[in-house]
Every structure is written in C-alpha cells, then in structure tokens.
Design an enzyme around this catalytic site. Structure first.
Site, short mmCIF file in Angstrom:
data_model
loop_
_atom_site.label_atom_id
_atom_site.label_comp_id
_atom_site.label_asym_id
_atom_site.label_seq_id
_atom_site.Cartn_x
_atom_site.Cartn_y
_atom_site.Cartn_z
N LYS A 57 0.81 -1.21 0.02
CA LYS A 57 0.00 0.01 0.05
C LYS A 57 0.87 1.20 -0.05
O LYS A 57 0.59 2.18 -0.74
CB LYS A 57 -0.71 0.13 1.28
CG LYS A 57 -1.57 1.26 1.61
CD LYS A 57 -2.67 1.91 0.77
CE LYS A 57 -2.85 3.27 0.86
NZ LYS A 57 -4.02 3.64 -0.07
N CYS A 75 -2.85 11.05 1.54
CA CYS A 75 -2.15 9.91 1.09
C CYS A 75 -0.62 9.97 0.63
O CYS A 75 0.53 9.67 1.14
CB CYS A 75 -2.95 9.20 -0.06
SG CYS A 75 -4.69 8.95 0.45
N1 SAJ Z 1 -0.56 14.97 -8.65
C1 SAJ Z 1 0.25 15.59 -9.30
N2 SAJ Z 1 0.84 15.44 -10.46
C2 SAJ Z 1 0.23 14.14 -11.06
C3 SAJ Z 1 -0.75 13.38 -10.46
C4 SAJ Z 1 -1.06 13.96 -9.29
O1 SAJ Z 1 0.75 16.96 -9.02
O2 SAJ Z 1 0.59 13.61 -11.99
C5 SAJ Z 1 -1.08 15.48 -7.38
C6 SAJ Z 1 -2.33 15.94 -7.12
O3 SAJ Z 1 -2.60 17.05 -7.45
C7 SAJ Z 1 -2.63 16.04 -5.95
C8 SAJ Z 1 -1.69 14.60 -5.32
O4 SAJ Z 1 -0.85 14.42 -6.34
O5 SAJ Z 1 -2.25 16.84 -4.87
C9 SAJ Z 1 -2.55 13.25 -5.11
O6 SAJ Z 1 -3.33 13.07 -5.93
P1 SAJ Z 1 -3.76 11.62 -6.48
O7 SAJ Z 1 -4.81 11.77 -7.55
O8 SAJ Z 1 -2.32 11.13 -7.18
O9 SAJ Z 1 -3.80 10.54 -5.34
P2 SAJ Z 1 -4.71 10.62 -4.21
O10 SAJ Z 1 -3.93 11.14 -3.01
O11 SAJ Z 1 -6.25 11.38 -4.53
O12 SAJ Z 1 -5.15 9.03 -3.87
C10 SAJ Z 1 -4.12 8.20 -3.73
C11 SAJ Z 1 -4.36 7.16 -4.77
N3 SAJ Z 1 -3.20 6.26 -5.05
C12 SAJ Z 1 -2.59 6.02 -6.23
O13 SAJ Z 1 -3.01 6.55 -7.12
C13 SAJ Z 1 -1.45 5.08 -6.28
C14 SAJ Z 1 -5.36 6.12 -4.49
O14 SAJ Z 1 -5.68 5.08 -5.24
C15 SAJ Z 1 -5.44 5.90 -2.91
O15 SAJ Z 1 -6.49 4.98 -2.58
C16 SAJ Z 1 -5.22 7.00 -2.25
O16 SAJ Z 1 -4.04 7.69 -2.54
C17 SAJ Z 1 -4.97 6.72 -0.75
O17 SAJ Z 1 -6.17 6.64 0.22
O18 SAJ Z 1 -4.05 6.14 -0.21
#
Ligand code: SAJ
Length: 437
Positions: free
Chosen positions: A216, A270
């Site tokens: 995870k 996360c």
């Molecule tokens: N972000 C970027 N660039 C990217 C992708 C995301 O700057 O290319 C930023 C987003 O704007 C945000 C942060 O990263 O601030 C996180 O966003 P996210 O959409 O990547 O993820 P979370 O935190 O909403 O959800 C993640 C997910 N994990 C993965 O994709 C590996 C989700 O599946 C998990 O269930 C969740 O964390 C969790 O609860 O752990």
C-alpha cells in the site's frame, strides 16, 4: 475472556459488520456493504457525523455517496452509533495523521482497536483498513488485542486490507479495484478475503499483513516519486529555458515512459503522508523517497517565486487564487498545497489575496473565501492551483471585464483561454521562465 459466538462455532457467516470511522473511506465502505444487504453499524466519535447519518445526511462530498447513503439508512441496513457493537466483522478505517517529526500518529488506530475489544467474539474478523507503517499489525495492533486476553491467532482473524480508492471515484473503485488482504495468519487472510469478495468485483489477493502494509505504501510512494520527477523537470527546465510540458509530451511518446504531471505540490492524506511511513522505518535506506518528498514540498515556494516575478512591477497586487482543495472536483483540503501557497502569499504583506473554491465551504479553511466574481474583480493576477471543472468554463471576456490586468498563472496546465489579450503563463512554460516582457 471471549464470549462464545454462534458464528464462531458454526463456521463462518457474515450477518453484521461494524465499521469504525466514518470518514472518506469508512462511510463509503459501510455504505457498500449495507448496499449489498449486510447489516452494518457505522461508528464514529464525532457526534455530528452520527446525528447527520441518522437522518441520511453526510459531511463529505463524494460522487454518488449521498444518494447511496440515503438508500441504506432508509432501508435500515446502515445504522449510526457512537460506540461499537458486537458483529461478525470489524473494519477499522480511521485516519493515520502525521506527527510533527513526520512519524505516523497511530493514536486513532490504537483507540479504535481498543474500542472494539469488549465486543470481540470468537471467530470474528478484524480488518485494519487505515494506512499504517510496515509491521504495525504485528508490532502494535496484535499486541493490543493480546493484552486484552484475546489471542489474535486462535480467537480472531486479524488482517490489514488497505483501501486504494481515488477520491472522486470512491464508490466505483471500492467495488471494482483489486484488493490486497494481508493476514496475521493464513487463515485470517482467507476468511477476510472471502468477506471482500462478496462486494468487490476486482481480484482479491491474499498475502501477509506486513506485505500488504508495504505494498500500500509503495503504491503511493511510486506516484509521489514520479510526481517529484515531473516537478524537478519543471525546475530544471526553468533554469535552462525549456518548455517542460513539451518535454513531457514528447518523452511520453516512448512506450515505456510515463512522466507524471507537474503542479503546485502534492497534497491529500495519502501521497503527501504515506512515504514518510517508510522513511520512518528505514531512514538510511529510503533516501530517494525522502528526497522526492522534499521536491514536492518545495513546489508552493516555487509557485510563489513565479508570482513574485509576474507581479514585480506592481504595488499591492490583488491576487485571485483559484482552487483550495488538494486536487480537482473534491472538497478535501487536507495537506493541500494551495493552502501553503496562500499562507506564503499572506506573509508578503504587499499582496491582497482573494481565494476562491466552488467546492469548499466558508469556515472549512481558516482563510476567508470569496465568490469568483469578488476574486476576479480588479485582480492583477489569477493563480489557478486546482483544475476544478468549473474553471474550464471561465471565459476570456469575464477576465477582461473583471480584472485590472488580465494575467493568469496556470499551475495545472488546465486553462483553455486562447485570447491574445490575456496572458496565460503555465508553471512549466519557457515563456514564464524567460520573464515578462
Ligand atoms: N498530482 C500531481 N501530478 C500528477 C498526479 C497527481 O501533482 O501527475 C497531485 C494531485 O494534484 C494531488 C496529489 O498529487 O495533490 C495526489 O493526488 P492523486 O490523484 O495522485 O492521489 P490521491 O491522494 O487522491 O489518491 C491516492 C491514490 N493512489 C494512487 O494512485 C497510487 C489512491 O488510489 C489511493 O487510494 C489514495 O491515494 C489513498 O487513500 O491512499
């Protein structure tokens, strides 16, 4: 001493599920099981959450959740309670915040585990869904249960089953994503996997608790490290006067390359938190993970540097900041880089900062919020920090009519205005790096 349970004697049957913690994960989890016909009691220490849920109301914004909650509360399949009750399965989905020293705060996990102890019966399944540092089931949860006189090997089935759902798609992903069920014993993973298979269409994989914990954390760390790479590229490109977006677009034409998207930083409970749980356990070894966190945490300051450059010629510039949540189309502001950008901006006394977010209610953050019109009126610069779909509809005419100076800093590469009278600078644009004309 454990009370003998009919369920335990007869073999495994799930009638009732007790979900402890009714937040972004616990409430949808409770709703999904209730929707599948199980009797679910949802437990939370927040009286407001319980009072609202009893009326079929909720405090969080998530696509489709309110409708499903209403249905299961009305049918009586989901009930709310301030205290746990006897059940066949206990699912703990409470937060694991981060301490100031960047170690995991397990207080809620410990409290939730302790709260179910008096209700445990032989044969019960106990699931920790909360994200936890590696070895927490072994070294923290199991000992708490043991100390109460319950044998986590003989009496109950203890597992870690991390959630993997993406905010904004929680209900869909909760039902369709593959799940990892890591047992304290092999039998525990088998039993708990059987429970999840009743509501999950994706593969449910059985493994050991510590593997599940680490898997995870590595999922989110993988993403954090990759975002850090994209953000570092923006900084490097800035120095070398190269358009980072074009570099990403072209590099991603390689079949095995997937550079992520740069932005104002990484937020949420996360990605911005989980990698530290690994660093905490192996600080000497987790160098890259640690460095990636630093890069991502530095992005709000990088945004400020660009704002300073774009307003250098102005006295007391009015800045409209669009988007406060940690990502698009949700209401979650936890660890949001936008809040850091605002905080840093406020330290510059010469700025008038007008934050706006259509998804965040007044009072949910400790900065005053403004309507879009209020934020844009007489603004010298619009800074877009989140790609909410509402912002796609902002028209060039509206900016020209309202703003003092139609300049936009788009930190998410999402603004679609093509009007030569409006200057739109993107975080990774070479034009921004060369400076204003
Ligand atoms: N972000 C970027 N660039 C990217 C992708 C995301 O700057 O290319 C930023 C987003 O704007 C945000 C942060 O990263 O601030 C996180 O966003 P996210 O959409 O990547 O993820 P979370 O935190 O909403 O959800 C993640 C997910 N994990 C993965 O994709 C590996 C989700 O599946 C998990 O269930 C969740 O964390 C969790 O609860 O752990």
């Amino acid at each position: 001493m454990l009370k003998a349970s009919l369920h335990g004697k007869r073999g495994f049957r799930v009638g009732k599920i007790c979900v402890v913690g009714l937040g972004y994960i616990g409430l949808p989890t409770a709703t999904v099981f209730a929707g599948a016909g199980y009797d679910v009691v949802g437990v939370d220490i927040n009286e407001e959450v319980i009072a609202l849920l009893e009326k079929g109301q909720i405090m969080i914004e998530e696509v489709g959740l309110l409708e499903e909650v209403r249905k299961v509360v009305k049918s009586g399949k989901l009930r709310a309670s301030l205290t746990p009750e006897e059940a066949d399965v206990f699912i703990i989905a409470v937060p694991t915040p981060i301490n100031h020293d960047q170690t995991a705060n397990l207080d809620y996990v410990v409290a939730a585990t302790s709260s179910i102890l008096p209700y445990l019966q032989k044969g019960n399944i106990v699931v920790i869904e909360s994200t936890i540092p590696p070895r927490t089931v072994e070294d923290v949860v199991a000992p708490i249960i043991k100390a109460f006189g319950v044998d986590p090997v003989q009496d109950i089935h203890l597992v870690h089953c991390p959630e993997r759902v993406l905010p904004g798609r929680i209900l869909h992903e909760m039902r369709s994503n593959p799940r990892i069920v890591g047992g304290y014993t092999k039998e525990a993973s088998e039993k708990a996997a059987d429970v999840y298979r009743r509501v999950v269409t994706g593969e449910v994989v059985e493994t050991e608790a510590t593997i599940a914990e680490m898997a995870k954390l590595m999922e989110n760390t993988y993403r954090d490290v990759n975002i850090a790479l994209a953000n570092e590229l923006v900084k490097i490109s800035s120095k070398l006067h190269i358009n980072a977006y074009e570099v990403i677009r072209l590099a991603n034409k390689h079949p095995r390359v997937h550079l992520h998207s740069p932005g104002p930083g990484v937020g949420g409970h996360c990605l911005a938190v989980d990698p530290y749980f690994i660093v905490e356990k192996a600080p000497e070894e987790a160098k890259l993970i640690s460095q990636a966190r630093e890069v991502n945490s530095s992005m709000p300051s990088f945004v400020i540097e660009q704002i300073v450059r774009l307003t250098a010629s102005l006295f007391r510039a009015k800045i409209a900041v669009l988007g406060l949540t940690y990502k698009e189309n949700i209401d979650d502001v936890r660890e949001s880089p936008s809040l850091q950008v605002i905080q840093l901006l406020q330290q510059y006394k010469e700025y008038d900062v007008y934050p706006h977010d259509p998804h965040v209610q007044q009072g949910k953050v400790n900065v005053p919020l403004y309507s879009l019109e209020e934020a844009l009126t007489q603004a010298d610069l619009v800074v877009v920090l989140v790609e909410h779909h509402e912002f796609e509809h902002i028209q060039g005419e509206q900016l020209l009519k309202s703003m003092n100076r139609p300049v936009v800093l788009d930190c998410k590469n999402c603004v679609k205005i093509a009007d030569e009278r409006i200057k739109v600078y993107r975080l990774g644009d070479a034009i921004l790096q060369k400076g204003l004309d």
